[in-house]
Design a protein around this motif. Structure first.
Motif, PDB file in Angstrom:
ATOM      1  N   PRO A   1       5.903   3.537   3.646  1.00 40.34           N
ATOM      2  CA  PRO A   1       6.379   2.279   2.972  1.00 40.34           C
ATOM      3  C   PRO A   1       7.852   1.747   3.565  1.00 40.34           C
ATOM      4  O   PRO A   1       8.007   0.769   3.694  1.00 40.34           O
TER       5      PRO A   1
ATOM      6  N   ALA B   1       0.086   1.405  -4.665  1.00 40.05           N
ATOM      7  CA  ALA B   1       0.059   0.363  -4.216  1.00 40.05           C
ATOM      8  C   ALA B   1       0.039  -0.574  -5.383  1.00 40.05           C
ATOM      9  O   ALA B   1       0.634  -1.720  -5.338  1.00 40.05           O
TER      10      ALA B   1
ATOM     11  N   GLN C   1       3.513  -2.007  -6.709  1.00 39.35           N
ATOM     12  CA  GLN C   1       4.724  -2.313  -5.972  1.00 39.35           C
ATOM     13  C   GLN C   1       5.073  -3.688  -6.185  1.00 39.35           C
ATOM     14  O   GLN C   1       4.035  -4.578  -6.789  1.00 39.35           O
TER      15      GLN C   1
ATOM     16  N   MET D   1       3.364  -3.390  -0.556  1.00 39.42           N
ATOM     17  CA  MET D   1       1.791  -3.353  -0.987  1.00 39.42           C
ATOM     18  C   MET D   1       0.965  -3.047   0.250  1.00 39.42           C
ATOM     19  O   MET D   1       0.084  -2.348  -0.030  1.00 39.42           O
TER      20      MET D   1
ATOM     21  N   TYR E   1       1.148   0.308   1.685  1.00 39.47           N
ATOM     22  CA  TYR E   1       0.470   1.497   0.805  1.00 39.47           C
ATOM     23  C   TYR E   1      -1.025   1.179   1.223  1.00 39.47           C
ATOM     24  O   TYR E   1      -2.000   2.104   1.177  1.00 39.47           O
ATOM     25  N   SER E   2      -1.413  -0.290   1.184  1.00 33.87           N
ATOM     26  CA  SER E   2      -2.791  -0.380   1.611  1.00 33.87           C
ATOM     27  C   SER E   2      -3.367   0.133   2.935  1.00 33.87           C
ATOM     28  O   SER E   2      -4.322   0.605   3.022  1.00 33.87           O
TER      29      SER E   2
END
Lengths: 502, 209
Positions: free
Chosen positions: A241, A306, A309, A315, A318-319
C-alpha cells in the motif's frame, strides 16, 4: 533467417532497442522553451515500442517456437516457448498502457522528465527476461533489472516525502526479498550443482539424500518467501500500500500489472520446473499447503483491510493484493490439474492486467493538478458532473469485482472451476466469498460517484484532459469487453502457453 | 574438508559475521563502514577457499577499494551530521524482533537439518543410497578453474546471454540513479529557489555597479 538467434529473441530485442533509440532521441532532441515537455513524443514512442514488442511476440507465436532453431543458442538462459511469448504479450501490453498513462499524468503533475520512459521500457525488458528465464543466473538478472527500474519510478516524485519514503521502503524490502531468493537459489545450486531450472528439477526428481532434502526444503521456503514478496502476498505485503500510494500513478499501474505478472511467471516456472517432483508437490511434505495458506491469508486480509481504506488509490493497492490471492488459489490447483489451472492463471493475469491498468487509468483521468482524486469524498457526485469518466471507472471496477460481461468474471470463473476440478472445494468457496466481500468496496466507489453529493466547500476532483489517458482507457475497455464476451480464443491461447511449460 | 581449510574457513566466517554485526550495530557510521570492510575481507577469504582467486581479488579491489571508500567519503562530507541520534522510544520492540527472528531462523534450521529422516515415498532405499553417495562428492575442479583466462572464456562463450543481460541491468541502474538524483531540481520548492537565485543575481549586479 529463421534460424538466427536474433529472430528467436526478437520481442526482447525490439523492446530494448526501442528503449535505446528513445534515449538517444531524447538526448539529442532540441526543444524550444515554450514547447511541450518530453512526454509529448516519448510516451507515443514508448507505446509504439511496446506494441512492436507485443506484435513480434505474436508473430513468433504464429511461427511456432519449435520452428525457431536459434532459440537453442540462448537456452537455458532464455527459453523461447509459448509460455514466454504469452507473457511477453501481457507485459508489453501492461508497459504500453503505463506509457500512455504517463504521457497524460507526468505533464499534468509537473513531473515531466524524459527518464521515466527508458526506465519503463527497460523494466519491461527485465520483466520479459524474468518470464523467459530458465536459469538462476538470468532469472536473477531479469528480476533485478525489472526491480531497479521500478524502484526509480516509485521515487520519481522527489519533491514529495511520501514518494521518497515509498521508494526507500520498497527498495530495502525488495533487496531483502531478492537476497532471500538468491540464498534459496544458492542452496539449490549447492545441493544439485546446477543452475539451470530444468537441470535442478531433474536432479531433484532423480532423488536426493535426506540431508539434502532438508536443505532443499529450506531453499524452497526461502524462494517461496521471496516470490511471495514480489507478488505481494500476505504476510509479505506490508510494502504494497505504501509503495503503490507513493508512486506516480502510471508507475503504480505498471507495478500492479507487469511486475506482478512477471513475478507470477517466475513463480510458475520455478514451482513447475524445479519443485515439480512428487515429494515437493505432495500435501504432506511440499509447497501446496504453504501456498494454500498464503492464498487464504492474502485474499481475506487484503479484502478486509481494503474495505476500510479512505484513499481510493490505497484501496486499489489492497485490491491488487487480493487479486494475487485469487491467482495463488490457481497455483495450488497446479498440482492436480496442471494444464487447466495454469491456463486459468494466465488468463486471469491477462484479464487482471487490462482491468487494473484501466482502473488506475480512470483514477488518473478523474483528477487534475491540485484537484486529484484521492479519497472517496473527492469522487462524490462525479457521475453527475462528468458522466463519461464515471462510467468508464465503474466499468473497470465491475471487471475487478468480477461482474459477468467483463474480463474479470471469466478470470475468476476459470480459477474457481480449475480449483474445484483439483478438489480444492474449501479454497474455491473462500474465493467466491472473498469476491463478494470485495464487491463491497468496489461498489462503494460507484456509490460515491453516483449517489452522493459533495459536501459544501469540500475539495472535488476535476478530470484532466489528455488524449493519451483516453487512448489507454479505450484500449483497456475494448480488451475488457472482448475478453468478457469472447474469452474462448484467449483462454485456448493461455492453455497452449501453459502446455509449453512441462 | 582438511583441518587447515576448516580452520581457515572458521576464521573467515567469524571475521565476516563479526564485521556484519559491527556494521548493523554501530551508531557511528564510520565504524559501520569499517565493519563492512572487515566483512568484505572475510568473504574474500571464503572465495579463496573456493579456489576463486580472481573473484577474491575483485572483491577486495571493487568493494574494499571503491565501494567502502565512497561510503567513507560520504560520511566524511556529512561530518558530525552523520551520527544517527538515539531513538526516543525504547529499544525493547527491536530486541523482541531480533530475538524472534533469530529463534525462528534457528528453529527452522534445526527442524530442517535434524528432523527424523523424511518419509520419502518417491525415493526407494537404493536410489537414496546412491543419491547420498553422489551428493557428498562435489565434482572435481576443471582445469584452470578461477583463472582470468578460464573465466573470460566462460563468460564470453557459454554465459554470453546473462553477460549481455547484465548490460541492461547496469543501464537501468544508471538511468534510475540519474532520474532519482536529478529529480531534486524539479521539486515544488524550485520556484522559491529560482526567486532566491534571482535575488542573488540582483545583489551581484548591484555590487558590480
Amino acid at each position: 533467417m529463421s534460424d538466427s538467434v536474433f529472430f528467436a529473441i526478437a520481442p526482447l530485442l525490439v523492446v530494448s532497442l526501442g528503449g535505446l533509440l528513445l534515449m538517444m532521441t531524447e538526448v539529442f532532441a532540441t526543444r524550444r522553451a515554450d514547447a511541450d515537455g518530453p512526454s509529448s513524443d516519448l510516451a507515443m514512442g514508448t507505446f509504439i515500442t511496446m506494441l512492436a514488442g507485443a506484435i513480434t511476440a505474436f508473430a513468433l507465436w504464429l511461427v511456432g517456437p519449435d520452428n525457431l532453431a536459434g532459440a537453442k543458442a540462448v537456452a537455458p538462459y532464455l527459453l523461447v516457448d509459448r509460455f514466454t511469448l504469452f507473457f511477453d504479450m501481457v507485459l508489453c501490453l501492461g508497459g504500453g498502457i503505463a506509457a500512455l498513462l504517463a504521457g497524460g499524468y507526468l505533464p499534468e503533475h509537473k513531473l515531466d522528465r524524459g527518464e521515466f520512459y527508458p526506465l519503463l521500457i527497460f523494466s519491461t525488458a527485465g520483466a520479459m527476461v524474468l518470464a523467459s528465464a530458465g536459469d538462476l543466473l538470468s532469472l536473477f538478472i531479469g528480476l533485478e533489472t525489472m526491480s531497479l527500474g521500478v524502484y526509480a519510478m516509485v521515487g520519481f516524485r522527489r519533491g514529495s516525502m511520501r514518494s521518497t519514503e515509498a521508494a526507500i521502503k520498497y527498495f530495502l524490502l525488495g533487496s531483502f526479498a531478492a537476497a532471500l531468493l538468491m540464498y534459496g537459489g544458492a542452496l539449490l545450486y549447492g545441493v544439485t550443482g546446477k543452475t539451470a531450472l530444468a537441470g535442478i528439477g531433474a536432479a531433484i526428481r532423480a532423488g536426493v539424500s535426506s540431508t539434502d532434502w532438508g536443505i532443499l526444503l529450506l531453499s524452497m521456503v526461502l524462494i517461496l518467501a521471496g516470490l511471495a514478496f514480489k507478488v505481494s502476498a500476505v504476510p509479505f505485503h506490508m510494502w504494497t500500500p505504501d509503495a503503490y500510494e507513493g508512486a506516480p500513478t502510471p508507475a503504480t499501474s505498471f507495478m500492479a500489472v507487469a511486475v506482478k505478472s512477471a513475478a507470477f511467471a517466475m513463480m510458475l516456472r520455478v514451482l513447475i520446473s524445479v519443485f515439480g517432483d512428487p515429494l515437493s508437490t505432495s500435501w504432506g511434505t511440499g509447497w501446496p499447503p504453504v501456498v494454500a495458506l498464503l492464498a487464504v491469508l492474502t485474499m481475506t486480509v487484503a479484502n478486509l483491510v481494503a474495505g476500510r481504506q479512505s484513499s481510493v488509490k490505497r484501496m486499489l493497492a489492497y485490491s491488487s493484493v487480493a487479486h494475487a490471492g485469487y491467482v495463488l488459489v490457481g497455483v495450488v490447483a497446479l498440482v492436480e490439474e496442471p494444464g487447466t489451472a495454469q491456463g486459468s492463471i494466465m488468463f486471469y493475469l491477462l484479464s487482471y492486467t487490462v482491468s487494473t491498468a484501466g482502473a488506475f487509468g480512470a483514477l488518473i483521468l478523474c483528477g487534475s493538478r491540485g484537484k486529484e482524486a484521492v479519497s472517496y469524498e473527492d469522487l462524490a457526485g462525479l457521475g453527475k458532473r462528468h458522466p463519461a469518466v464515471a462510467l468508464i471507472f465503474s466499468f473497470f471496477l465491475l471487471s475487478l469485482a468480477g461482474m459477468p460481461p467483463t474480463a474479470g468474471f471469466f478470470g475468476k470463473l476459470y480459477i474457481v472451476s480449475s480449483s474445484i476440478g483439483a478438489g480444492l472445494h474449501t479454497l474455491a468457496v473462500l474465493l467466491v466469498l472473498n469476491s463478494v466481500l470485495a464487491a463491497y468496496y468496489y461498489l462503494r466507489v460507484m456509490e460515491y460517484m453516483y449517489m452522493r453529493e459533495p459536501a459544501a466547500g469540500a475539495p472535488i476532483a476535476v478530470p484532466m484532459r489528455s488524449g493519451y489517458v483516453r487512448a489507454a482507457l479505450a484500449i483497456c475497455a475494448v480488451a475488457v469487453l472482448v475478453l468478457g464476451l469472447w474469452p474462448t480464443s484467449s483462454l485456448s491461447m493461455a492453455i497452449d502457453a501453459a502446455l509449453a511449460l512441462r | 574438508m582438511q583441518s587447515l581449510e576448516l580452520i581457515f574457513f572458521i576464521v573467515c566466517a567469524i571475521v565476516t559475521i563479526g564485521g556484519g554485526l559491527i556494521t548493523i550495530g554501530s551508531r557511528m557510521p564510520i565504524r559501520s563502514a569499517m565493519g563492512l570492510l572487515t566483512t568484505i575481507f572475510g568473504i574474500a577469504g571464503c572465495y579463496l577457499l573456493l579456489a576463486a582467486e580472481l573473484l577474491a581479488a575483485i572483491q577486495i579491489i571493487v568493494y574494499a577499494g571503491a565501494v567502502v571508500i565512497l561510503f567513507i567519503f560520504v560520511v566524511m562530507l556529512l561530518g558530525s551530521a552523520a551520527v544517527s541520534p538515539r531513538d526516543a522510544g525504547s529499544g525493547v520492540p527491536r530486541y523482541i524482533g531480533a530475538v524472534t527472528f533469530l529463534a525462528s531462523a534457528i528453529g527452522a534450521l534445526s527442524f530442517v537439518l535434524y528432523r527424523p529422516a523424511p518419509a520419502a515415498p518417491a525415493i526407494d532405499g537404493a536410489v537414496a543410497e546412491a543419491a547420498t553417495k553422489a551428493a557428498v562428492k562435489l565434482p572435481a575442479l576443471p582445469e584452470g578453474f578461477g583463472t582470468i583466462e578460464k573465466l573470460g572464456h566462460e563468460i564470453f562463450t557459454q554465459k554470453i546471454v546473462p553477460f549481455e543481460l547484465t548490460a541492461t541491468l547496469l543501464l537501468v541502474a544508471v538511468v534510475g540513479a540519474m532520474a532519482v538524483a536529478r529529480g531534486k531540481q524539479h521539486d515544488p520548492t524550485r520556484q522559491l529557489k529560482d526567486e532566491a537565485g534571482a535575488a542573488d543575481a540582483d545583489s551581484n549586479a548591484e555590487e558590480a555597479t
